[in-house]
Structure formats: structure tokens, C-alpha cells
Write an enzyme that holds these catalytic residues in place. Structure first.
Site, PDB file in Angstrom:
ATOM      1  N   ASP A   7      36.480  40.509  32.680  1.00 49.25           N
ATOM      2  CA  ASP A   7      37.597  39.560  32.641  1.00 49.25           C
ATOM      3  C   ASP A   7      37.831  38.939  34.008  1.00 49.25           C
ATOM      4  O   ASP A   7      37.928  37.712  34.161  1.00 49.25           O
ATOM      5  CB  ASP A   7      38.897  40.265  32.215  1.00 49.25           C
ATOM      6  CG  ASP A   7      38.780  40.960  30.878  1.00 49.25           C
ATOM      7  OD1 ASP A   7      37.846  40.627  30.134  1.00 49.25           O
ATOM      8  OD2 ASP A   7      39.618  41.824  30.590  1.00 49.25           O
ATOM      9  N   GLY A  63      43.546  39.177  23.487  1.00 47.63           N
ATOM     10  CA  GLY A  63      42.104  38.953  23.457  1.00 47.63           C
ATOM     11  C   GLY A  63      41.563  37.972  24.469  1.00 47.63           C
ATOM     12  O   GLY A  63      40.364  37.762  24.542  1.00 47.63           O
ATOM     13  N   LEU A  64      42.438  37.346  25.250  1.00 48.33           N
ATOM     14  CA  LEU A  64      41.939  36.362  26.217  1.00 48.33           C
ATOM     15  C   LEU A  64      42.082  36.839  27.655  1.00 48.33           C
ATOM     16  O   LEU A  64      41.946  36.090  28.588  1.00 48.33           O
ATOM     17  CB  LEU A  64      42.683  35.029  26.042  1.00 48.33           C
ATOM     18  CG  LEU A  64      42.512  34.366  24.685  1.00 48.33           C
ATOM     19  CD1 LEU A  64      43.361  33.117  24.589  1.00 48.33           C
ATOM     20  CD2 LEU A  64      41.048  34.017  24.432  1.00 48.33           C
ATOM     21  N   SER A  65      42.419  38.113  27.796  1.00 41.03           N
ATOM     22  CA  SER A  65      42.547  38.743  29.110  1.00 41.03           C
ATOM     23  C   SER A  65      43.694  38.187  29.936  1.00 41.03           C
ATOM     24  O   SER A  65      43.535  37.897  31.120  1.00 41.03           O
ATOM     25  CB  SER A  65      41.242  38.676  29.904  1.00 41.03           C
ATOM     26  OG  SER A  65      41.041  37.425  30.449  1.00 41.03           O
ATOM     27  N   SER A  66      44.842  38.063  29.307  1.00 39.47           N
ATOM     28  CA  SER A  66      46.018  37.634  30.057  1.00 39.47           C
ATOM     29  C   SER A  66      46.376  38.665  31.132  1.00 39.47           C
ATOM     30  O   SER A  66      46.882  38.293  32.190  1.00 39.47           O
ATOM     31  CB  SER A  66      47.195  37.413  29.117  1.00 39.47           C
ATOM     32  OG  SER A  66      47.357  38.531  28.289  1.00 39.47           O
ATOM     33  N   SER A  67      46.070  39.942  30.897  1.00 41.42           N
ATOM     34  CA  SER A  67      46.389  40.969  31.905  1.00 41.42           C
ATOM     35  C   SER A  67      45.630  40.687  33.196  1.00 41.42           C
ATOM     36  O   SER A  67      46.208  40.706  34.287  1.00 41.42           O
ATOM     37  CB  SER A  67      45.987  42.363  31.457  1.00 41.42           C
ATOM     38  OG  SER A  67      46.255  42.570  30.128  1.00 41.42           O
ATOM     39  N   ALA A  68      44.334  40.448  33.058  1.00 43.85           N
ATOM     40  CA  ALA A  68      43.535  40.185  34.259  1.00 43.85           C
ATOM     41  C   ALA A  68      43.980  38.883  34.915  1.00 43.85           C
ATOM     42  O   ALA A  68      44.020  38.772  36.150  1.00 43.85           O
ATOM     43  CB  ALA A  68      42.056  40.119  33.893  1.00 43.85           C
ATOM     44  N   ALA A  69      44.340  37.886  34.105  1.00 43.40           N
ATOM     45  CA  ALA A  69      44.759  36.595  34.673  1.00 43.40           C
ATOM     46  C   ALA A  69      46.034  36.750  35.510  1.00 43.40           C
ATOM     47  O   ALA A  69      46.124  36.227  36.624  1.00 43.40           O
ATOM     48  CB  ALA A  69      44.959  35.567  33.559  1.00 43.40           C
TER      49      ALA A  69
HETATM   50  C1  GLA Z   1      38.644  43.771  27.423  1.00 44.71           C
HETATM   51  C2  GLA Z   1      38.366  44.460  28.754  1.00 44.71           C
HETATM   52  C3  GLA Z   1      37.032  43.999  29.337  1.00 44.71           C
HETATM   53  C4  GLA Z   1      35.913  44.104  28.331  1.00 44.71           C
HETATM   54  C5  GLA Z   1      36.308  43.489  27.000  1.00 44.71           C
HETATM   55  C6  GLA Z   1      35.304  43.739  25.919  1.00 44.71           C
HETATM   56  O1  GLA Z   1      38.849  42.425  27.618  1.00 44.71           O
HETATM   57  O2  GLA Z   1      39.408  44.213  29.647  1.00 44.71           O
HETATM   58  O3  GLA Z   1      36.750  44.709  30.525  1.00 44.71           O
HETATM   59  O4  GLA Z   1      35.495  45.426  28.176  1.00 44.71           O
HETATM   60  O5  GLA Z   1      37.559  43.978  26.544  1.00 44.71           O
HETATM   61  O6  GLA Z   1      34.111  43.134  26.228  1.00 44.71           O
END
Ligand code: GLA
Length: 381
Positions: free
Chosen positions: A155, A107-113
Site C-alpha cells: 500500500d 479496500g483502497l488502503s485509506s489507512s496507509a494513505a
Molecule cells: C492490505 C494490506 C497490504 C496487502 C493487501 C493484500 O491492503 O495492507 O499490505 O497485503 O491487503 O494484497
């Protein structure tokens, strides 16, 4: 081993603007002071060798390798970043190093990080200068095209553009953004990250299904109104005026109408939330965050029973301005904006009530307190 370079790529929280980035909506967010650390050296021969402090197995590859095959392990992110950068630049040098995450995943976007950290590291190794927007685009392409998640740029934008204390307000259609100072009277707050104890991969969740439902809702509305339609991958709710939604919502399958309802109401909440933040109204900011979560539950229909339980506990808790599922809201975590004076009692109440219902998560449940910080950067050690 001693490493020459160190990148810190923060995680992000998104108070308002959930599940609308893939429909070109308005979003808001902060980079937080927990995230991913990547230590590395440059390799002249183009080899990539990485270890993870969070996952087993070493990853090794070559930057000039053209393969797009996923292996289903953490190395896919190392390969995905390379794939997306290679589409634009020739890569000759590689990296050798170690990566570590500072909080549990979910839920904290570790993938994007991690993708942003790898993109920045490959770029450094190959003398490529990238703007923040280019980093966002490349990391986002890696996630969509290589990892297979049809997400937007929320993210990556929070992680790359974040500035301490300021709220990022981004229009994901035009990519225009503002970093907004809080209004003078904004009440003090701390951000709690409440982990349900469940972890997950978004590629295996209903995330992509929901994206498809939003696009189908847009198609339905355009078709009812006899408007031209575009291929589904170029169809976004943002391109459908609210009036068209009003005129067609009762004819659409109810589930598609609910997805669109979330989009349009979230658009208004983000605008109001930005004004609340700028005018120093934490009560209203928090209230809107709760309304956003209600819409995620009832209109967008995400959130596991565990996350909904946490939200139900905190929504009326003294000292909590507001809270909602973090990120996609499938398993993962909940965020809450909390009055620092009430931290202890809030933490105690959530922990007791949640673990009474879900004692099986005693070992994996946890609350962490975080603050906003600057975006992804090289640091001096
Ligand atoms: C994930 C996705 C984001 C966004 C959120 C919900 O984090 O990677 O692009 O859609 O969910 O807001």
C-alpha cells in the site's frame, strides 16, 4: 481557517500481487486520483490539533508525548505516524489542520494513505527530509507496530511511488521497483471501484491469521526438509524455493498448502502480468487479474459473500477485461479494468444484479471510476 500546506495522498489499487507482500513477494499497483487531503499549519509549541471531515471528534496531542496507548479511533493514525517518526527523529513542532477522504473506506488502503500524509506533514513541520522509501518504511512501521496489522509494504509503495499511467512493479523482498509504461497497443481502460456496501477494519479481520498461516506453511516445508528455521517473524514464503513446496505440499495440512499455493502462483501471475502490460496485451492482463481473484477465493480463502458476488457478476461481463477484490478482500471493494466504451452497460449490469441479491446495501453500494495518478505530494492551492 486558512491553511498554508496541503498534502494529497492517493489511495491505491493492486491488479496483481495480492496477499504476498507480507511474504516478500512480487506486487504491482497504481496510485489513483482519489485519496486523502490533509490541510495544515505548523505549530511552534509542538501541539497537534486535527479535525476529520469523515469521522467525529477532534484529535489533540503533543509531538513529544511518548505514549503508545491506542484509543480505538481515527486519532490512532495521527499518533501512529508520530510514534514511527519519533523513533528516528526528534520532533519539536506539531501540526494543526483538517483531513478528508474522498471515497468510502474499504479496500483502497485509506489507512496507509492517512499515515503517509501525517508522516509527510510531521516531517515538513520539523524540517526533516525523507526519501520516498523512508516515508514508506516509517508509515509501514506505524501500521504494523502501532496499529497492529502485520502487513507488507504494497500500500505504502503504491501511494508514495505511483506515477500516472505507469504500473508499479515492486519486489517487496529487495525493494527494487520499476514504473512501467504500458505497451503501445494497450487497449484503453478505466478502473471501476465497486463498493460492496460493507466497511471494515483489517485489524479485526482474518488478515493477521492468514499471515500466520503463510509463515507456518513456510515452517512446515523447512521442517519436512530438515532445513534450519528462523523465528516466525523472520520467516517468509519467499525464502522457500518452489521445489521444496512441490516436494512437501501433500504432507502439509491442506489449508497451509493452499496459502502457499496462492503465493507461488501469484508470483508467476505478477511476472506474466508485467509482460502483458509492457507488451500492450490488456486481454491477458485482465485474464490474470481474474485468475488472481480465483486464487484469493479458493487458495487464500478471503472475500466475503458480497465481494464474491460482485466478482462473479463481472468475470464474464462484456467490456470487463478483469477484476478482483481490492486489497485484503475482507468486505470492502472490488476493482475492475473496463473498456471505456462499455462503462454504462457494465455499471448498470453490476448494480442491477448485485442489488437484486443484496437489496440491504442499496444505500451504501456504489461504483466510482478512477484513473492512475502520481504518488503522495504537497500541492499548491
Ligand atoms: C492490505 C494490506 C497490504 C496487502 C493487501 C493484500 O491492503 O495492507 O499490505 O497485503 O491487503 O494484497
Amino acid at each position: 481557517m486558512a491553511y498554508t500546506y496541503h498534502i494529497f495522498a492517493p489511495y491505491r489499487v493492486c491488479p496483481l500481487g495480492a496477499h504476498v507482500d507480507h511474504q516478500h513477494g512480487l506486487v504491482s499497483g497504481f496510485a489513483i486520483d482519489k485519496g486523502v487531503d490533509l490541510w495544515f499549519n505548523i505549530t511552534e509549541d509542538g501541539s497537534v490539533r486535527l479535525k476529520s471531515r469523515s469521522f467525529p471528534g477532534d484529535v489533540s496531542l503533543r509531538v513529544d508525548d511518548k505514549t503508545r496507548v491506542k484509543e480505538g479511533n481515527w486519532g490512532d493514525y495521527v499518533r501512529g505516524a508520530k510514534y514511527a517518526l519519533r523513533k528516528r527523529f526528534e520532533l519539536k513542532r506539531g501540526i494543526e489542520g483538517e483531513i478528508a477522504g474522498s471515497l468510502p473506506i474499504g479496500g483502497l488502503s485509506s489507512s496507509a494513505a492517512v499515515l503517509i500524509a501525517y508522516v509527510m506533514a510531521y516531517a515538513k513541520a520539523n524540517d526533516i527530509t525523507l526519501t520516498k522509501m523512508e516515508i514508506i518504511k516509517i508509515a509501514s512501521e506505524a501500521e504494523r507496530e502501532y496499529i497492529g496489522l502485520n502487513n507488507g509494504i504494497l500500500d505504502q509503495a503504491c501511494i508514495a511511488l505511483g506515477e500516472q499511467g505507469k504500473l508499479l512493479f515492486l519486489d517487496t523482498a529487495t525493494e527494487q521497483y520499476r514504473l512501467i509504461e504500458p505497451g503501445e497497443d494497450l487497449a484503453e481502460y478505466e478502473i471501476a471501484i465497486i463498493f460492496s456496501g460493507l466497511t471494515r477494519s483489517l485489524v479485526n479481520s482474518d488478515y493477521n491469521l492468514r499471515v500466520g498461516e503463510c509463515k507456518t506453511a513456510a515452517w512446515c516445508m523447512q521442517a519436512y526438509k530438515d532445513q534450519p528455521i528462523k523465528p516466525l517473524d523472520q520467516t517468509f514464503l519467499r525464502d522457500v524455493p518452489y521445489e521444496m513446496y512441490e516436494a512437501t505440499k501433500d504432507r502439509m495440512p491442506a489449508r497451509f498448502a493452499r496459502r502457499a499455493e496462492h503465493f507461488y502462483t501469484e508470483y508467476r501471475r505478477v511476472r506474466k502480468g508485467v509482460t502483458a502490460w509492457e507488451s500492450g496485451n490488456m486481454e491477458l492482463f485482465g485474464q490474470l487479474i481474474k485468475e488472481s481473484c480465483e486464487s484469493s477465493i479458493h487458495n487464500y480463502e478471503c472475500g466475503s459473500p458480497e465481494l464474491i458476488k460482485i466478482y462473479d457478476i463481472l468475470k464474464d461481463l462484456k467490456g470487463v477485461y478483469g477484476g478482483r477484490f481490492s486489497g485484503a478482500g475482507f468486505k470492502g471493494a472490488v476493482i475492475a479494468f473496463v473498456d471505456p466504451k462499455q462503462k454504462e452497460s457494465v455499471e448498470k449490469a453490476i448494480t442491477e444484479q448485485y442489488l437484486t441479491t443484496y437489496p440491504e446495501y442499496k444505500k451504501t453500494f456504489g461504483i466510482h471510476w478512477v484513473h492512475s495518478t502520481d504518488g503522495a505530494r504537497f500541492t499548491e492551492e
